[in-house]
Design an enzyme around this catalytic site. Structure first.
Site, PDB file in Angstrom:
ATOM      1  N   SER A  86      70.577  44.532  50.278  1.00  0.00           N
ATOM      2  CA  SER A  86      70.708  43.588  48.986  1.00  0.00           C
ATOM      3  C   SER A  86      70.704  43.614  47.830  1.00  0.00           C
ATOM      4  O   SER A  86      70.189  44.294  46.642  1.00  0.00           O
ATOM      5  CB  SER A  86      70.499  42.474  49.764  1.00  0.00           C
ATOM      6  OG  SER A  86      70.849  41.121  49.535  1.00  0.00           O
ATOM      7  N   ASP A 102      79.855  41.323  57.138  1.00  0.00           N
ATOM      8  CA  ASP A 102      79.335  41.015  55.728  1.00  0.00           C
ATOM      9  C   ASP A 102      79.856  39.541  55.058  1.00  0.00           C
ATOM     10  O   ASP A 102      80.578  39.891  54.600  1.00  0.00           O
ATOM     11  CB  ASP A 102      78.748  41.795  54.594  1.00  0.00           C
ATOM     12  CG  ASP A 102      77.122  41.248  53.705  1.00  0.00           C
ATOM     13  OD1 ASP A 102      77.179  40.215  53.670  1.00  0.00           O
ATOM     14  OD2 ASP A 102      77.436  42.457  53.203  1.00  0.00           O
ATOM     15  N   HIS A 133      75.312  40.946  57.440  1.00  0.00           N
ATOM     16  CA  HIS A 133      74.830  41.412  55.740  1.00  0.00           C
ATOM     17  C   HIS A 133      73.180  41.975  56.767  1.00  0.00           C
ATOM     18  O   HIS A 133      73.017  43.300  55.610  1.00  0.00           O
ATOM     19  CB  HIS A 133      74.534  40.358  55.527  1.00  0.00           C
ATOM     20  CG  HIS A 133      74.087  40.637  53.597  1.00  0.00           C
ATOM     21  ND1 HIS A 133      74.351  41.681  53.069  1.00  0.00           N
ATOM     22  CD2 HIS A 133      72.789  40.225  53.561  1.00  0.00           C
ATOM     23  CE1 HIS A 133      73.476  41.427  52.040  1.00  0.00           C
ATOM     24  NE2 HIS A 133      72.571  40.258  52.623  1.00  0.00           N
TER      25      HIS A 133
END
Length: 337
Positions: A148, A278, A306
């Site tokens: 991320s 995601d 995610h």
């Protein structure tokens, strides 16, 4: 029953009752303390030691296991509002003879938080480089992993400090323009239009908002008790003002597409892992990276969102190990040729 035997059972029962009652009290009254104990236990069980490194007056907090050897060390960069312990689920499936380093990102957990610091993606990459030099991790090229926000930083690091790393793993990285808007991006746009940008879905302040965030980040539906949700919120609330400032910084013009702007400079062999479902950062980002990085190995995980590290820890660990083994074999073949 003999009185002495009866007394023994009473004493034993009382002895057992104390930790049980303490656990129940912690769960009901101080769930955040229970969460901290949970991470402490798993760090200890997995052999991860917490250490500190200083660069001038700046302190980095990190956990590590093993020592540098013939295989590359692995440095792991966590995501927005997380901390070094988020990697424990993957550490569990990695060999104990690998040298692992998990660092708290700038401003997070035990690493220094300063209002004067540069929290842009490039600013964070510079801080991580300072950390690497502090602990002399770059004596030999290492494998860099980021997820991320940490994936955005890892990609920029690989572009800016190519001599430091031998290979790179990006897990659902931020910093890319995607052809399809994710649910999270659509939510942000709706909030901007209604002038409710203060209610960022990744910064919960109630158990209900925490539950919504978990649903947004994970395809797998975890059944989380209300008390644990409260504990997760209690741990985060003191930091929410910082998280808002940080989010606005990394979502701003300077950092929003940092990885995209630097991906053509990435020369190290790169692995991209992305959850197909995601809802935070659309999986189309994987093809953006694959088309720009020459030696890019892409893996799309079915039925995964995610939070790849939490949802598919064993698979993720195996993919990283297989990638490192592939690179090692390719290197040996080159030497023999």
């Amino acid at each position: 029953m003999d009185l002495d035997v009866l007394n023994m059972f009473v004493i034993a029962g009382g002895t057992l009752a104390i930790p049980i009652l303490a656990f129940v009290a912690s769960f009901l009254l101080w769930p955040s303390a229970l969460i901290r104990i949970y991470y402490w236990y798993w760090r200890r069980a997995l052999g991860m030691q917490v250490r500190y490194a200083n660069y001038d007056d700046y302190q980095f907090c990190y956990s590590c296991r093993g020592r540098p050897g013939y295989r590359p060390s692995i440095l792991m960069l966590h995501g927005f509002s997380a901390h070094k312990d988020m990697w424990l689920s993957i550490v569990k499936f990695l060999p104990k003879n690998l040298h692992l380093v998990c660092v708290d990102m700038p401003g997070h957990e035990g690493t220094t938080r300063s209002a004067l610091d540069d929290y842009s993606i490039s600013g964070q990459a510079k801080r991580i480089h300072q950390f690497v030099e502090c602990i002399k991790l770059n004596r030999r090229p290492f494998h860099l992993v980021g997820t991320s926000m940490g994936g955005n930083v890892a990609g920029v690091y690989a572009a800016q400090y190519p001599e430091d790393i031998c290979s790179l793993t990006l897990i659902c990285p931020a910093g890319l323009p995607c052809t399809t808007d994710s649910k999270f991006i659509r939510q942000l746009r709706e909030l901007e239009e209604s002038e409710g940008i203060d209610r960022i879905p990744l910064i919960p302040s109630t158990p209900e908002e925490m539950a919504d965030m978990l649903k947004l980040c994970s395809y797998v539906r975890f059944k989380v008790p209300q008390q644990i949700l409260q504990g997760l919120v209690d741990v985060r609330i003191p930091h929410n003002d910082f998280y808002r400032k940080l989010f606005l910084e990394i979502a701003g013009e300077k950092s929003r597409h940092s990885l995209h702007e630097n991906m053509s400079k990435i020369k190290a062999p790169t692995q991209v892992i992305w959850g197909k479902q995601d809802q935070v950062l659309d999986v189309s980002g994987a093809s953006v990276l694959a088309s720009a990085i020459p030696d890019c190995h892409t893996y799309i995980l079915e039925n995964c969102g995610h939070s790849v590290v939490v949802e598919r820890p064993r698979k993720t660990a195996n993919l990283i190990l297989e990638f490192l083994a592939l690179l090692h074999n390719m290197d040996n073949n080159k030497k023999q040729a």
